[in-house]
Design a protein around this motif. Sequence first.
Motif, PDB file in Angstrom:
ATOM      1  N   LEU A  64       0.806  -1.213   0.000  1.00  0.00           N
ATOM      2  CA  LEU A  64       0.000   0.000   0.000  1.00  0.00           C
ATOM      3  C   LEU A  64       0.841   1.266   0.000  1.00  0.00           C
ATOM      4  O   LEU A  64       0.571   2.220  -0.730  1.00  0.00           O
ATOM      5  CB  LEU A  64      -0.897  -0.030   1.245  1.00  0.00           C
ATOM      6  CG  LEU A  64      -2.244   0.651   1.177  1.00  0.00           C
ATOM      7  CD1 LEU A  64      -3.062   0.171   0.008  1.00  0.00           C
ATOM      8  CD2 LEU A  64      -3.012   0.359   2.478  1.00  0.00           C
ATOM      9  N   HIS A  65       1.858   1.289   0.838  1.00  0.00           N
ATOM     10  CA  HIS A  65       2.659   2.507   0.972  1.00  0.00           C
ATOM     11  C   HIS A  65       4.037   2.395   0.343  1.00  0.00           C
ATOM     12  O   HIS A  65       4.687   3.401   0.121  1.00  0.00           O
ATOM     13  CB  HIS A  65       2.882   2.843   2.452  1.00  0.00           C
ATOM     14  CG  HIS A  65       1.622   2.913   3.241  1.00  0.00           C
ATOM     15  ND1 HIS A  65       0.672   3.883   3.036  1.00  0.00           N
ATOM     16  CD2 HIS A  65       1.143   2.120   4.225  1.00  0.00           C
ATOM     17  CE1 HIS A  65      -0.330   3.684   3.876  1.00  0.00           C
ATOM     18  NE2 HIS A  65      -0.076   2.625   4.588  1.00  0.00           N
ATOM     19  N   TRP A 107       9.708  -1.050   4.224  1.00  0.00           N
ATOM     20  CA  TRP A 107      10.002   0.201   3.552  1.00  0.00           C
ATOM     21  C   TRP A 107      11.268   0.193   2.685  1.00  0.00           C
ATOM     22  O   TRP A 107      11.880   1.260   2.520  1.00  0.00           O
ATOM     23  CB  TRP A 107      10.144   1.327   4.610  1.00  0.00           C
ATOM     24  CG  TRP A 107       8.955   1.471   5.503  1.00  0.00           C
ATOM     25  CD1 TRP A 107       8.811   0.937   6.744  1.00  0.00           C
ATOM     26  CD2 TRP A 107       7.740   2.197   5.236  1.00  0.00           C
ATOM     27  NE1 TRP A 107       7.588   1.286   7.277  1.00  0.00           N
ATOM     28  CE2 TRP A 107       6.913   2.062   6.379  1.00  0.00           C
ATOM     29  CE3 TRP A 107       7.289   2.947   4.146  1.00  0.00           C
ATOM     30  CZ2 TRP A 107       5.653   2.644   6.465  1.00  0.00           C
ATOM     31  CZ3 TRP A 107       6.030   3.526   4.240  1.00  0.00           C
ATOM     32  CH2 TRP A 107       5.229   3.371   5.382  1.00  0.00           C
ATOM     33  N   ILE A 115       2.893  -4.066  18.421  1.00  0.00           N
ATOM     34  CA  ILE A 115       2.350  -4.615  17.173  1.00  0.00           C
ATOM     35  C   ILE A 115       2.749  -6.083  17.100  1.00  0.00           C
ATOM     36  O   ILE A 115       3.947  -6.389  17.162  1.00  0.00           O
ATOM     37  CB  ILE A 115       2.907  -3.830  15.964  1.00  0.00           C
ATOM     38  CG1 ILE A 115       2.383  -2.400  16.006  1.00  0.00           C
ATOM     39  CG2 ILE A 115       2.544  -4.530  14.665  1.00  0.00           C
ATOM     40  CD1 ILE A 115       2.982  -1.490  14.968  1.00  0.00           C
ATOM     41  N   MET A 143      -4.615  -3.669   6.644  1.00  0.00           N
ATOM     42  CA  MET A 143      -4.665  -2.537   5.712  1.00  0.00           C
ATOM     43  C   MET A 143      -3.709  -1.403   6.092  1.00  0.00           C
ATOM     44  O   MET A 143      -3.582  -0.435   5.348  1.00  0.00           O
ATOM     45  CB  MET A 143      -6.089  -2.018   5.574  1.00  0.00           C
ATOM     46  CG  MET A 143      -6.351  -1.412   4.203  1.00  0.00           C
ATOM     47  SD  MET A 143      -8.095  -1.247   3.842  1.00  0.00           S
ATOM     48  CE  MET A 143      -8.588   0.004   4.987  1.00  0.00           C
ATOM     49  N   ASP A 144      -3.033  -1.516   7.217  1.00  0.00           N
ATOM     50  CA  ASP A 144      -2.004  -0.520   7.504  1.00  0.00           C
ATOM     51  C   ASP A 144      -0.800  -0.668   6.575  1.00  0.00           C
ATOM     52  O   ASP A 144      -0.007   0.256   6.432  1.00  0.00           O
ATOM     53  CB  ASP A 144      -1.567  -0.627   8.967  1.00  0.00           C
ATOM     54  CG  ASP A 144      -2.576   0.078   9.868  1.00  0.00           C
ATOM     55  OD1 ASP A 144      -2.744   1.291   9.701  1.00  0.00           O
ATOM     56  OD2 ASP A 144      -3.208  -0.590  10.701  1.00  0.00           O
ATOM     57  N   ARG A 181      -8.171  -3.065   8.634  1.00  0.00           N
ATOM     58  CA  ARG A 181      -6.977  -3.048   9.479  1.00  0.00           C
ATOM     59  C   ARG A 181      -7.014  -4.187  10.503  1.00  0.00           C
ATOM     60  O   ARG A 181      -8.081  -4.547  10.981  1.00  0.00           O
ATOM     61  CB  ARG A 181      -6.859  -1.701  10.191  1.00  0.00           C
ATOM     62  CG  ARG A 181      -6.447  -0.588   9.250  1.00  0.00           C
ATOM     63  CD  ARG A 181      -6.442   0.731   9.934  1.00  0.00           C
ATOM     64  NE  ARG A 181      -7.794   1.126  10.305  1.00  0.00           N
ATOM     65  CZ  ARG A 181      -8.069   2.139  11.112  1.00  0.00           C
ATOM     66  NH1 ARG A 181      -7.085   2.830  11.655  1.00  0.00           N
ATOM     67  NH2 ARG A 181      -9.317   2.439  11.384  1.00  0.00           N
ATOM     68  N   GLN A 230      -4.555  -4.348  18.896  1.00  0.00           N
ATOM     69  CA  GLN A 230      -4.131  -3.538  20.040  1.00  0.00           C
ATOM     70  C   GLN A 230      -5.312  -3.215  20.950  1.00  0.00           C
ATOM     71  O   GLN A 230      -5.198  -3.282  22.171  1.00  0.00           O
ATOM     72  CB  GLN A 230      -3.467  -2.252  19.548  1.00  0.00           C
ATOM     73  CG  GLN A 230      -2.124  -2.509  18.884  1.00  0.00           C
ATOM     74  CD  GLN A 230      -1.553  -1.277  18.200  1.00  0.00           C
ATOM     75  OE1 GLN A 230      -2.297  -0.457  17.657  1.00  0.00           O
ATOM     76  NE2 GLN A 230      -0.238  -1.142  18.219  1.00  0.00           N
ATOM     77  N   LEU A 256      -6.418   5.822   4.082  1.00  0.00           N
ATOM     78  CA  LEU A 256      -5.336   5.208   4.854  1.00  0.00           C
ATOM     79  C   LEU A 256      -4.045   5.216   4.040  1.00  0.00           C
ATOM     80  O   LEU A 256      -2.957   5.476   4.559  1.00  0.00           O
ATOM     81  CB  LEU A 256      -5.728   3.778   5.214  1.00  0.00           C
ATOM     82  CG  LEU A 256      -4.808   3.026   6.163  1.00  0.00           C
ATOM     83  CD1 LEU A 256      -4.699   3.755   7.496  1.00  0.00           C
ATOM     84  CD2 LEU A 256      -5.335   1.617   6.397  1.00  0.00           C
ATOM     85  N   ARG A 257      -4.191   4.959   2.769  1.00  0.00           N
ATOM     86  CA  ARG A 257      -3.017   4.954   1.904  1.00  0.00           C
ATOM     87  C   ARG A 257      -2.419   6.356   1.823  1.00  0.00           C
ATOM     88  O   ARG A 257      -1.201   6.523   1.794  1.00  0.00           O
ATOM     89  CB  ARG A 257      -3.412   4.452   0.510  1.00  0.00           C
ATOM     90  CG  ARG A 257      -2.225   4.152  -0.337  1.00  0.00           C
ATOM     91  CD  ARG A 257      -2.589   3.472  -1.619  1.00  0.00           C
ATOM     92  NE  ARG A 257      -1.379   3.337  -2.399  1.00  0.00           N
ATOM     93  CZ  ARG A 257      -1.332   3.039  -3.674  1.00  0.00           C
ATOM     94  NH1 ARG A 257      -2.456   2.811  -4.321  1.00  0.00           N
ATOM     95  NH2 ARG A 257      -0.193   2.964  -4.308  1.00  0.00           N
ATOM     96  N   GLY A 267      -0.817   7.154   5.462  1.00  0.00           N
ATOM     97  CA  GLY A 267       0.199   6.257   6.015  1.00  0.00           C
ATOM     98  C   GLY A 267      -0.390   5.336   7.051  1.00  0.00           C
ATOM     99  O   GLY A 267      -1.571   5.430   7.364  1.00  0.00           O
ATOM    100  N   PRO A 268       0.416   4.399   7.583  1.00  0.00           N
ATOM    101  CA  PRO A 268      -0.121   3.482   8.585  1.00  0.00           C
ATOM    102  C   PRO A 268      -0.795   4.253   9.719  1.00  0.00           C
ATOM    103  O   PRO A 268      -0.322   5.320  10.115  1.00  0.00           O
ATOM    104  CB  PRO A 268       1.120   2.749   9.097  1.00  0.00           C
ATOM    105  CG  PRO A 268       2.098   2.818   7.978  1.00  0.00           C
ATOM    106  CD  PRO A 268       1.843   4.140   7.311  1.00  0.00           C
ATOM    107  N   SER A 269      -1.898   3.722  10.224  1.00  0.00           N
ATOM    108  CA  SER A 269      -2.653   4.416  11.268  1.00  0.00           C
ATOM    109  C   SER A 269      -2.101   4.097  12.645  1.00  0.00           C
ATOM    110  O   SER A 269      -2.709   4.447  13.645  1.00  0.00           O
ATOM    111  CB  SER A 269      -4.126   4.016  11.200  1.00  0.00           C
ATOM    112  OG  SER A 269      -4.274   2.656  11.550  1.00  0.00           O
ATOM    113  N   ILE A 270      -0.965   3.414  12.687  1.00  0.00           N
ATOM    114  CA  ILE A 270      -0.410   2.986  13.966  1.00  0.00           C
ATOM    115  C   ILE A 270       1.003   3.538  14.103  1.00  0.00           C
ATOM    116  O   ILE A 270       1.660   3.821  13.103  1.00  0.00           O
ATOM    117  CB  ILE A 270      -0.345   1.449  14.010  1.00  0.00           C
ATOM    118  CG1 ILE A 270      -0.004   0.942  12.606  1.00  0.00           C
ATOM    119  CG2 ILE A 270      -1.695   0.870  14.428  1.00  0.00           C
ATOM    120  CD1 ILE A 270       0.856  -0.160  12.487  1.00  0.00           C
TER     121      ILE A 270
END
Lengths: 553, 113
Positions: free
Chosen positions: A49-50, A95, A348, A419-420, A428, A434, B91-92, B95-98
Amino acid sequence: MYQYNEVDQITVDDRCREFRDQVERRIEGTLSEAEFKPLRLMNGLYLQLHAYMLRVAIPYGVLNSIQLNKLADISDKYDRGYGHFTTRQNIQFNWPTLEEVPDLLEELATVQMHAIQTSGNCIRNITSDPLAGVAADEEVDPRPICEWLRQWSTLHPEFRYLPRKFKFAITGSANDRAAIKVHDIGLRLRKGPNGDPLIDLWLGGGQGRTPKIAQLFKQGLTVEQLLPYLEATLRVYNLHGRRDNKYKARIKILLAETGLEALQAQVQEEYEALDKSPFVNSVAELKALYPHFAQPLVDVAQASEIANVIDEKLSGEEVARWYKQNTRDHKLAGFRSVMISLKPAGGIPGDATSAQMRALAAIAKRFSRDELRVTHRQNLILPWVAEKDLYAVWLALREIDLAESNIDLPSDIIACPGMDYCALATARSIPVAQDISKAIRKTELQHDIGKLAINISGCINACAHHHVADIGVLGLDRAGVENYQITLGGRSDENARVGERMGPGVSADELPATIERVVKFYIKERRDDETFSLTYDRIGKTEFKTAVYGVAE
Amino acid sequence: MAAVKIKDYSHGVMLIANNLLSGLSVYLNSDHQWLLLENLAQGKAAVAYSEQEAAELLASINPDDFLCPVVDPYIIQLDGNGKPSHSRELLRATGPSIRYGAQATQGTNDVSI
């Protein structure tokens, strides 16, 4: 543990050079993305995703301190200072840049690691009992067979383009800690008559959108028969597996559509016709692997003396709890396996920072014969800790916030990246894990609840094994809003079974209270030390469903 | 990755992709540059308001060109505030929500989508 020979190292080094060239050609524009994508996937490189994500293989979950230090260095140099241990006993970096991945892979190769076959329609990393070779209840150490199959399956020319991915899991214990019945092939090793194991082959297990428990496909294979039989099985799958529909392409569907007896007959026919000459040296090769996994020399007198003198410091309440919950009986007197929870409060699931990795590498080197294991529940293990060192290990783990005594307890949650991070995810997983963990910690004494598996997947692919958890959670997308479906009563052990879906999903906000209700209902209804699945069987779906939704329907 | 089907063009749609080299999520601006969301100046995104305009926008970046600097470009729908309307795309974008890495267990998560 196994050390690469010249052939292994040349294979990995060659692959590094090959992939560097492929990356260069992609960047300079002589390879299209369509051409490049399958090549990068064969090297474990996804586009998420990122960012890019690199999945690094940890064969049957075994690591040494040099490797873990290298993973720490890589997470600092090419990532953002952490890594994520997965349910396939691998590690993922979230990353890396495309340009740097060839350098990263070359660094990995210097410590006998790689990312080959961690993606793509091929035989993936072979997983095993994380207590292989040290468990008190073990009949056969599965590691030599794991390594043998790793070598057989790595770059096997016939099986590089299977209809779909193919996963092996192997155990040598009656207590299945490797979830072999939810893998394409699960091997259960038993003691054979002349020191060699006999192997029962379970076939057609899997999770995803069509969860299936494996069926006993072939009983009592000898080591002489194993590789040709696997080759015959994979060959039949390669020929007849559904390539027309990716959702029907796993061997579990071929088994369901063909039928057990018919598929057994096809494999047997293939096995009998197979040219066995390439396997003439294979058993000798297996036997040459045994010394790599030989039991370390231990002074028996000293060990039993140690066994009788458990450090009195272990009697403190906090450390005693850790000892009970996070250490396991060992094959050798005077030793225990130490389970390291990667599920600290607020953390996590499966993540470790580079600083933690370095500290763990040092602890493993000093106290665990330079060895660690990765578990499919996303934790780590120090497999060789002398009882006299347990207190020191606990102190060292506490220093790095990894001494939480919650192994197998409700806060020991499996969660996929969701989804993160994941491009396939529909919801997610991490923040809901958590939140659930927080709710469980707040309301109940986990140690009174006891063993309970909560697994959370962020999509139907079920990377977090939600189908086979006591309480499974599946995150879905309902018109752009995250929604969580609950399954109850699944198991991943030797009595593996798929959990039952309760009904409509709940929102992320409702989820922690929903899980809490189910846990409280279980506590109220269970008899003595009855497990969740036994209570579920006795009480039934209807009653549990009422607990899920809080009201009678 | 399969793009979410666009149902409503009234608030506009924009283009998202991954940068080929870094892999990071990038957005197309009206000067035909691919930028990280944080570098995308207010109101400077390339926005289309119909299926045809969206198709033209996608075609304009030559996604099949071997030298295209991005991978997997697709159209996302915006809401009335100019933000991605689907939770996944939001979300994309953010960025990550955590909290992750060394910050994972520091305090509570205050990143929301």
